[in-house]
Enzyme design. Sequence first.
Site, PDB file in Angstrom:
ATOM      1  N   LYS A  57       0.855  -1.178   0.000  1.00 23.95           N
ATOM      2  CA  LYS A  57       0.000   0.000   0.000  1.00 23.95           C
ATOM      3  C   LYS A  57       0.893   1.230   0.000  1.00 23.95           C
ATOM      4  CE  LYS A  57      -3.336  -0.032   2.969  1.00 23.95           C
ATOM      5  NZ  LYS A  57      -4.090   0.077   4.242  1.00 23.95           N
ATOM      6  N   CYS A  75       0.741  15.058  -5.393  1.00 24.58           N
ATOM      7  CA  CYS A  75       0.068  14.422  -6.532  1.00 24.58           C
ATOM      8  C   CYS A  75      -1.156  13.620  -6.092  1.00 24.58           C
ATOM      9  CB  CYS A  75       1.049  13.504  -7.250  1.00 24.58           C
ATOM     10  SG  CYS A  75       0.327  12.618  -8.645  1.00 24.58           S
ATOM     11  N   CYS A  77      -2.998  12.375  -9.006  1.00 21.93           N
ATOM     12  CA  CYS A  77      -3.335  11.722 -10.278  1.00 21.93           C
ATOM     13  C   CYS A  77      -2.535  10.443 -10.510  1.00 21.93           C
ATOM     14  CB  CYS A  77      -3.112  12.682 -11.444  1.00 21.93           C
ATOM     15  SG  CYS A  77      -1.373  12.938 -11.894  1.00 21.93           S
ATOM     16  N   CYS A  86       3.733  16.561  -6.717  1.00 19.68           N
ATOM     17  CA  CYS A  86       3.213  16.850  -8.055  1.00 19.68           C
ATOM     18  C   CYS A  86       4.333  17.414  -8.917  1.00 19.68           C
ATOM     19  CB  CYS A  86       2.076  17.873  -7.940  1.00 19.68           C
ATOM     20  SG  CYS A  86       1.521  18.574  -9.501  1.00 19.68           S
ATOM     21  N   HIS A  90      -0.222  15.951 -14.258  1.00 18.90           N
ATOM     22  CA  HIS A  90      -1.687  15.930 -14.334  1.00 18.90           C
ATOM     23  C   HIS A  90      -2.194  16.743 -15.524  1.00 18.90           C
ATOM     24  CE1 HIS A  90      -0.749  19.479 -11.784  1.00 18.90           C
ATOM     25  NE2 HIS A  90      -1.749  20.001 -12.455  1.00 18.90           N
TER      26      HIS A  90
HETATM   27 FE1  FES Z   1      -0.312  14.292 -10.210  1.00 21.50          FE
HETATM   28 FE2  FES Z   1       0.066  16.924 -10.439  1.00 21.50          FE
HETATM   29  S1  FES Z   1      -1.517  15.907  -9.445  1.00 21.50           S
HETATM   30  S2  FES Z   1       1.308  15.325 -11.209  1.00 21.50           S
END
Ligand code: FES
Length: 109
Positions: A57, A75, A77, A86, A90
């Site tokens: 996990k 991040c 995504c 990040c 995204h």
């Molecule tokens: Fe994943 Fe920005 S939210 S790279």
Amino acid sequence: MAIIATTFGTGLSYAGQLPFKRVTAGEMGQKQQRMVVVRAEGGGGGINPEIRKNEEKVVDSVVVTELSKNITPYCRCWRSGTFPLCDGSHVKHNKANGDNVGPLLLKKQ
Ligand code: FES
């Protein structure tokens, strides 16, 4: 990644991975009601395409008072090359998939 969209109440629903299988709300065993559900499917491998797949996990913690910058983007995504931070990946993901994901911003006070 397949995007599954389900629209109840319009008589049209889509389910499954691309290519979509067109089914009615009744076929899906759902009551007729107005709602749209869109969720990302990870192509059988979940939402995380490649980040730290050797871990059972993926969990990260941050002591907020120790942040080095006033704003630190994290991040959400699962596409960042600097995960859990990040790196702007995204933007490419959103353009390619019509998505709208963005980072969690931790703000130092
Ligand atoms: Fe994943 Fe920005 S939210 S790279």
